[in-house]
Write an enzyme that holds these catalytic residues in place. Sequence first.
Site, PDB file in Angstrom:
ATOM      1  CE  LYS A   1      -4.452  -1.537   1.610  1.00 14.66           C
ATOM      2  NZ  LYS A   1      -4.263  -2.964   1.981  1.00 14.66           N
TER       3      LYS A   1
ATOM      4  CB  SER B   1      -0.166  -8.251  -1.170  1.00 22.18           C
ATOM      5  OG  SER B   1      -0.971  -9.069  -0.360  1.00 22.18           O
TER       6      SER B   1
ATOM      7  CD  GLU C   1     -11.450   5.018   1.769  1.00 14.66           C
ATOM      8  OE1 GLU C   1     -11.335   6.161   1.298  1.00 14.66           O
ATOM      9  OE2 GLU C   1     -10.925   4.004   1.273  1.00 14.66           O
TER      10      GLU C   1
HETATM   11  C1  LIG Z   1      -5.134  -3.977   1.651  1.00 20.32           C
HETATM   12  C2  LIG Z   1      -4.448  -5.247   1.350  1.00 20.32           C
HETATM   13  C3  LIG Z   1      -4.892  -6.106   0.316  1.00 20.32           C
HETATM   14  C4  LIG Z   1      -6.139  -5.845  -0.480  1.00 20.32           C
HETATM   15  O1  LIG Z   1      -6.127  -4.686  -1.231  1.00 20.32           O
HETATM   16  P1  LIG Z   1      -5.890  -4.680  -2.804  1.00 20.32           P
HETATM   17  O2  LIG Z   1      -6.180  -3.298  -3.209  1.00 20.32           O
HETATM   18  O3  LIG Z   1      -6.815  -5.697  -3.410  1.00 20.32           O
HETATM   19  O4  LIG Z   1      -4.463  -5.061  -3.025  1.00 20.32           O
HETATM   20  C5  LIG Z   1      -4.157  -7.248   0.042  1.00 20.32           C
HETATM   21  N1  LIG Z   1      -3.062  -7.568   0.763  1.00 20.32           N
HETATM   22  C6  LIG Z   1      -2.611  -6.785   1.766  1.00 20.32           C
HETATM   23  C7  LIG Z   1      -1.405  -7.195   2.512  1.00 20.32           C
HETATM   24  C8  LIG Z   1      -3.293  -5.606   2.098  1.00 20.32           C
HETATM   25  O5  LIG Z   1      -2.837  -4.838   3.098  1.00 20.32           O
END
Ligand SMILES: *Cc1c(COP(=O)(O)O)cnc(C)c1O
Length: 395
Positions: free
Chosen positions: A89, A377, A111
């Site tokens: 993010k 992610s 938000e």
């Molecule tokens: C917020 C988040 C997601 C989901 O958000 P996307 O916009 O679909 O990427 C996925 N993995 C992690 C670690 C997150 O913090």
Amino acid sequence: MTFQIDKNGFYGEFGGAFVPEMLFGNVEELQNRYLSIMEEADFQKEFQALLKDYVGRPSPLYFAKRLSKKYQAKIYLKREDLNHTGAHKINNTIGQILLAMRLGKTRIIAETGAGQHGVATATVCALMGMECIVYMGEVDIARQAPNVSRMRMLGAKVVPALSGSRTLKDATNEAIRDWIANPVNTHYIIGSVVGPHPYPDMVARFQSVISEEMKWQLKEQTGSENPDMIIACVGGGSNAAGAYYHYLDETSTRLVAVEAAGLGIHSGHSAATSVLGSKGIIHGQRTILMQTDDGQIVEPYSISAGLDYPGIGPMHAHLIDKGRAEVVNATDQEALDAAFELTRLEGIIPALETAHAFAALPKLKYNPRDVIVINLSGRGDKDLATYVKHLPDGE
Ligand SMILES: *Cc1c(COP(=O)(O)O)cnc(C)c1O
């Protein structure tokens, strides 16, 4: 044919900017200026320097040997979990705050549901000395106390949304109200590839550094830039958009989107948007969303707070609609099992969101020679309390 956005802000029939008249000015300013600002040499220089020295990029591409042996393929992990603040993010919030500064904005609003985007926003506001207001449902504030503390420590003001179900969609309404009231000095940082145009494209471009790095890292490690498959979890879809971006028109690379099926797709407690959803408008975009026959948004559910968005970004709606991306669903239990498996095979504790991407492996068909990249992610520190409650038998 291209799967990129068109000049009107649409991916096929999805996207666009459906906003109340009072937001036209803000959204139009962004539409008119985002690309030229992002292309400025000075912007790129500052963005790239922060990605390198502040976020810690490039994030490694790691060959997961024991996982590869288990699943009989060549599996590489794109390590977004190693970024500052623990997920992908931050790539987007850094990009957007640099853009906000060039638009002359002095105040940032956002938000957040689980608090991850709130923390990434509060982090870049601290970095740049900007005022930061984060709207968060009252219920989420109670559920996500550690992230609320992080935001406060970083100097952000966390404002509870007290209406409706007091969760993410109510926080979004509060943020929009704030933006309408403060159009001149305020930038609204959206945390995924959702919202009115240009947000989906702007966020995808900031996250596209993920696949840009993957190309040269794969070339170095496998001899080819192109993997056979890329797997990513999808909430709104920003980590997936970043991992797919430079492969959208490279149709020899399969794109796999993993959605959260909660307690089961048809259990009534799910976030399997593309299976359960239908076409409609939410948060300023035309996309696929979970709604009742009379258009009320259905409250999504997943064990991972980051995946329980009732829609998906318009890029993903289009990729799925056209068969460019394949959808796999993973339940809470399958995600938990996958998280324990990854941890015991590779010594990496993934975020619960990310665990859903790993849960897709046993459900997919591929060849033993295939190169698969899973976008890791985020890391699982924030989810330890949940993991500990579900430790495998007897431990
Ligand atoms: C917020 C988040 C997601 C989901 O958000 P996307 O916009 O679909 O990427 C996925 N993995 C992690 C670690 C997150 O913090």
